[in-house]
Design a protein around this motif. Structure first.
Motif, PDB file in Angstrom:
ATOM      1  N   GLY A 230       0.479  -0.211  -7.233  1.00 53.08           N
ATOM      2  CA  GLY A 230       0.464   0.916  -6.386  1.00 53.08           C
ATOM      3  C   GLY A 230       1.896   1.837  -6.290  1.00 53.08           C
TER       4      GLY A 230
ATOM      5  N   VAL B  47      -3.746   5.365  -3.971  1.00 55.69           N
ATOM      6  CA  VAL B  47      -2.837   4.108  -3.762  1.00 55.69           C
ATOM      7  C   VAL B  47      -2.481   4.014  -2.250  1.00 55.69           C
TER       8      VAL B  47
ATOM      9  N   THR C  66      -1.982   0.027  -1.020  1.00 54.37           N
ATOM     10  CA  THR C  66      -0.545  -0.324  -0.885  1.00 54.37           C
ATOM     11  C   THR C  66       0.002  -0.831   0.259  1.00 54.37           C
TER      12      THR C  66
END
Length: 434
Positions: A310, A340, A344
């Motif tokens: 990420g 992402v 993340t």
């Protein structure tokens, strides 16, 4: 399928539904209220004065939640009533959010006061909500459960945000006088939505047990304060949890800066406001499958490595943002962020949950909340400095690569297995912990 998604037990689904509850506040209120406030409640003020007062109110809310979070978490751990604290702050947040319905022209003080209370209420619930995760998910499934929460958050927040945008764009279709009335009704809808999607958590998620400690004498608040100080000192023992907190502060600052400054940057380069709103709406729905995908990826390559993926994509986003020129490119940027963003942040949450003792989850996630709430402060300040000196924010966008690189380096210093072992040993040594 539900097991692969992390939603295979009733308590896991009930916990994840709360992400759908609070995400509605993040979309409709946090995105819509700033524009409404300047135009309606503070419409009689100069625009720059209205924006500055809104900024001060936002800062006050962030500081209140950030400073109170760890102490409240420690108190909830001691009294074993995380759900009760969550319910109390949800009641505050939902009632204040619903109260924004009364924020009409000229009532800017009332509007700001309720906005601050709404922020404090909703944001404060997250420390208790996150602290419930280690008690319901095993180490093997915690990544999938955390990312499933973010995915449902994207879905719930996105659906209500889409409906509210439709209502604001065509108020007469809903029997409303104008867009202002529709916006106030949208705030009220968020209050109802938050309460409805919180109900499963209160019904089906079990309250973790409290572990008594030596020296637990005196008032509950005094005990919580002593526990908090003890846990802060013990972060040196849980070195890997502390390192993760530091890494999270750095790279999450860059992530939140991108989120907070996206519309300001889009406005700077001439992206129409309606197109920016559509791009933000797209992010909500694109984020759903990719949040689930990150849970799967963590199971294949490990949580820390999935976070590295990420951060690498985010570094590419910073480069792309530096060169961004057109509306089409702004949509591409939004799409890349959506791939992402949820994964993340969700994996950072689940990784931290495995590195801290379960019986201290409330206060530890109080610390996590401080780092999360203040994420974006440094990057946003950097944007302000660059804008003040150059008149353009592109150099600040490119500089975010440094945040992602430093955050990744700090994350590389985290020994996940050692951190998890120390957390297990701390729980085994604590009486009354299941």
């Amino acid at each position: 399928m539900l097991e692969r998604l992390g939603l295979h037990r009733r308590e896991l689904r009930a916990w994840a539904y709360y992400d759908a509850a609070n995400s509605a506040f993040m979309t409709t209120v946090l995105m819509g209220f700033p524009i409404y406030f300047v135009r309606v409640p503070a419409g009689a003020l100069a625009a720059d004065v209205a924006r500055s007062r809104f900024a001060f109110a936002t800062s006050l809310a962030v500081v209140l939640v950030g400073l109170a979070g760890p102490l409240l978490g420690a108190l909830a751990d001691y009294r074993a009533n995380k759900k009760a604290f969550l319910g109390a702050f949800l009641a505050l947040g939902a009632s204040a959010t619903g109260g924004l319905f009364l924020a009409t022209a000229g009532h800017w003080v009332l509007a700001l006061g309720r906005f601050v209370l709404a922020n404090v209420g909703v944001m404060a619930t997250l420390a208790f909500y996150n602290a419930l995760l280690p008690g319901i998910a095993s180490a093997a499934e915690i990544d999938r459960v955390s990312t499933a929460g973010f995915a449902l958050g994207y879905l719930g927040g996105g659906l209500l945000f889409a409906f509210n945008l439709w209502m604001i764009a065509a108020p007469t279709s809903f029997g409303l006088r104008d867009a202002g009335a529709a916006t106030r009704l949208a705030f009220l809808s968020v209050a109802v939505w938050c309460v409805l999607f919180a109900i499963p958590l209160f019904r089906h998620v079990e309250e973790p047990a409290s572990a008594p400690r030596a020296g637990d004498r005196g008032s509950a608040l005094g005990i919580a304060a002593r526990r908090l100080g003890q846990s802060f000192r013990e972060l040196r023992h849980h070195r890997d949890a502390g390192l993760l907190l530091l890494a999270f502060l750095v790279y999450n600052d860059a992530i939140n800066t991108i989120i907070r400054m996206a519309t300001a940057f889009g406005d700077e380069i001439g992206i129409p406001p309606t197109q920016m709103m559509l791009a933000l709406l797209m992010v909500q729905f694109v984020g759903i499958p990719f949040s689930f995908a990150f849970g799967w990826l963590a199971g294949r390559i490990g949580t820390r490595r999935a976070i590295f993926v990420g951060l690498l994509v985010y570094a590419g986003i910073a480069v792309y943002g530096f060169a961004l020129q057109t509306t089409a490119q702004f949509f591409v940027l939004g799409f890349l962020v959506a791939t992402v963003q949820g994964g993340t942040q969700a994996l950072s949450r689940s990784l931290f949950a495995t590195l801290v003792p379960k019986h201290k989850a409330g206060e530890m996630f109080g610390f996590f909340g401080v780092f999360d709430r203040f994420g974006g402060a440094i990057g946003s300040f950097l944007f302000g400095v660059v804008l003040a000196t150059t008149g353009k924010s592109r150099p600040a966008i490119l500089s975010l690569i440094v945040f992602f690189a430093l955050g990744a380096w700090l994350l590389s210093r985290v020994d996940v297995e050692r951190g998890r072992r120390l957390a297990r040993e701390a729980d085994e040594a604590a009486p009354g912990v299941r």
